[in-house]
Write an enzyme that holds these catalytic residues in place. Structure first.
Site, mmCIF file in Angstrom:
data_model
loop_
_atom_site.group_PDB
_atom_site.id
_atom_site.type_symbol
_atom_site.label_atom_id
_atom_site.label_comp_id
_atom_site.label_asym_id
_atom_site.label_seq_id
_atom_site.Cartn_x
_atom_site.Cartn_y
_atom_site.Cartn_z
ATOM 1 N N THR A 71 111.247 74.171 116.608
ATOM 2 C CA THR A 71 112.407 74.945 117.384
ATOM 3 C C THR A 71 112.737 74.109 118.227
ATOM 4 O OG1 THR A 71 110.450 75.704 118.790
ATOM 5 C CG2 THR A 71 111.324 77.238 117.085
ATOM 6 N N ALA A 160 96.749 63.070 113.434
ATOM 7 C CA ALA A 160 96.557 64.644 113.735
ATOM 8 C C ALA A 160 97.356 65.552 114.274
ATOM 9 C CB ALA A 160 95.252 64.648 114.456
ATOM 10 N N ASP A 209 107.275 66.696 122.393
ATOM 11 C CA ASP A 209 106.240 66.051 122.542
ATOM 12 C C ASP A 209 106.252 65.109 123.638
ATOM 13 O OD1 ASP A 209 105.572 67.040 120.127
ATOM 14 O OD2 ASP A 209 105.675 65.286 118.919
#
Length: 420
Positions: A71, A160, A209
């Site tokens: 998004t 990860a 992020d």
């Protein structure tokens, strides 16, 4: 930059997989080290490497996203939290236009670069991330950055889906801001870090992020509007509710730079164009059924359904948290996983098994998190049930002959900061 990238975009062009060299580079418990353990180690390593104590030490965390996937580049909404796992950088300024970089986690020599020779997509391996930040700063007019010595280490697992590259970028931006007194805000640092990853490294990631690493606060989720970078800190004290959020690292690494991520981004942009909206966040959820009927391309239709639906799921989760109905967010997480699996199609057998095994063992809800094609899942559980759910996941992986997953609790931690 040449070579492949892992789930954080970390290049393997030189055989490295990010600043930490992979969570297992320092042993299977590397990801469990506390950030404070690294500070003295990195400072001492800097002095041994460069012959003088660093001017300062900074830390920036990885993140896990509770809800709101793919998004961010659609200018929508996300709800991540910072992890205790951090990238730590000891740094001193230089005045000769030279940038020297070294990672304690990679068996490789020091990298030396000249600022006036930095070029996007250059073959820099892991060093492209901090180098890209310097490049982005100088392109933004911050010519006060005249060089630096950096020594880095990280406890953020690479591959990860926990944003090891963003942690590396943000800690570099924060350190250089502090050293050269650039006066950057958290969002400004995040934007520059994103620009480094987009334009220097070549990964078309959104802003989530970097914003989570730069701007998250301890004990809170970061409700981020990716259009204007407005943030609201949402209290998230699961322990007080007798709950726990587990991260299940499937240990399946993926590559955001391999084209699949970019293809989905392009599909979302095409959907917005066909529907006559600037970005998919501009399509109201109530209008989604009618909008989908207008899209002939089945793939674009799926992408639109996921993005608009996940923006709505972010709103639902926030509403439940505001109402004190924390347990009720579990089914929304699982619903989000089904959308990621079936509409966006970025899951994998290991992620699907982790979610299914957790829910069958009594979890309140679970979903994959991050860019997909591997990486991690998040699982909301009653604290008392966490051991049984963890064991059920591990047993399921063993039964499927999958690599044993790494399972650890996610606690909302502090964002980027100076630590010495």
């Amino acid at each position: 930059m040449t070579g492949t990238t892992d789930s954080t975009g970390a290049s393997s062009a030189t055989g490295a997989t990010g600043a930490s060299g992979g969570a297992d580079a320092a042993g299977p418990d590397a990801a469990a080290r506390q950030p404070r353990d690294l500070v003295a180690e990195v400072a001492a390593g800097f002095e041994e490497l460069y012959g003088a104590a660093p001017a300062g030490v900074w830390a920036a965390p990885g993140r896990v996203n509770l809800i709101g996937e793919y998004t961010d580049f659609n200018e929508g909404f996300v709800l991540p939290l910072a992890l205790p796992h951090t990238a730590v950088a000891a740094v001193s300024p230089r005045t000769d236009g030279v940038l020297r970089l070294h990672s304690a986690d990679i068996d490789a020599p020091l990298v030396e670069l000249r600022l006036d020779e930095l070029r996007p997509l250059s073959d820099g391996g892991w060093a492209a991330y901090p180098a890209g930040v310097v490049w982005a700063l100088r392109r933004a007019g911050h010519t006060a950055v005249t060089g630096a010595d950096l020594h880095l280490a990280s406890t953020v697992p690479t591959g990860a889906g926990l944003s090891s590259s963003a942690a590396l970028e943000v800690v570099t931006a924060l350190a250089l801001d502090g050293l050269f007194e650039l006066g950057l805000s958290g969002p400004e640092s995040a934007r520059l870090a994103q620009r480094a990853e987009n334009d220097f490294v070549g990964v078309p990631c959104g802003i989530m992020d970097q914003m989570a690493s730069a701007c998250a606060t301890e004990g809170h989720l970061l409700h981020l509007d990716c259009r204007d970078l407005a943030v609201r800190q949402i209290p998230f004290d699961l322990a007080a509710e007798g709950l726990m959020l587990l991260v299940v690292d499937t240990r399946v690494q993926h590559a955001l730079g391999d084209g699949a991520y970019a293809e989905r981004r392009a599909g979302c942009e095409e959907g917005a164009r066909l529907l006559g909206v600037p970005f998919l966040r501009d399509l109201p959820y109530a209008e989604l059924p009618d909008a989908l009927e207008k899209l002939a391309d089945e793939k674009v239709r799926r992408y639109v359904r996921h993005v608009v639906g996940d923006d709505h799921r972010v709103e639902r989760v926030i509403g439940l948290l505001d109402a004190g109905e924390v347990r009720a967010i579990g089914p929304v997480l699982t619903e989000g996983h089904h959308s990621l699996r079936d509409d966006l199609r970025i899951s994998c057998p290991e992620l699907d098994l982790a979610v299914a095994a957790a829910n069958e063992a009594g979890a309140l809800g679970a979903r994959m998190t991050g860019g997909g094609f591997g990486g991690s899942a998040v699982v909301l559980v009653e604290e008392a049930a966490a051991p049984a759910v963890t064991e059920a996941i591990r047993t399921a992986f063993a039964g499927a002959s999958f690599t044993a997953p790494r399972v650890f609790p996610a606690v909302a931690a502090e964002g980027a900061r100076r630590v010495r």
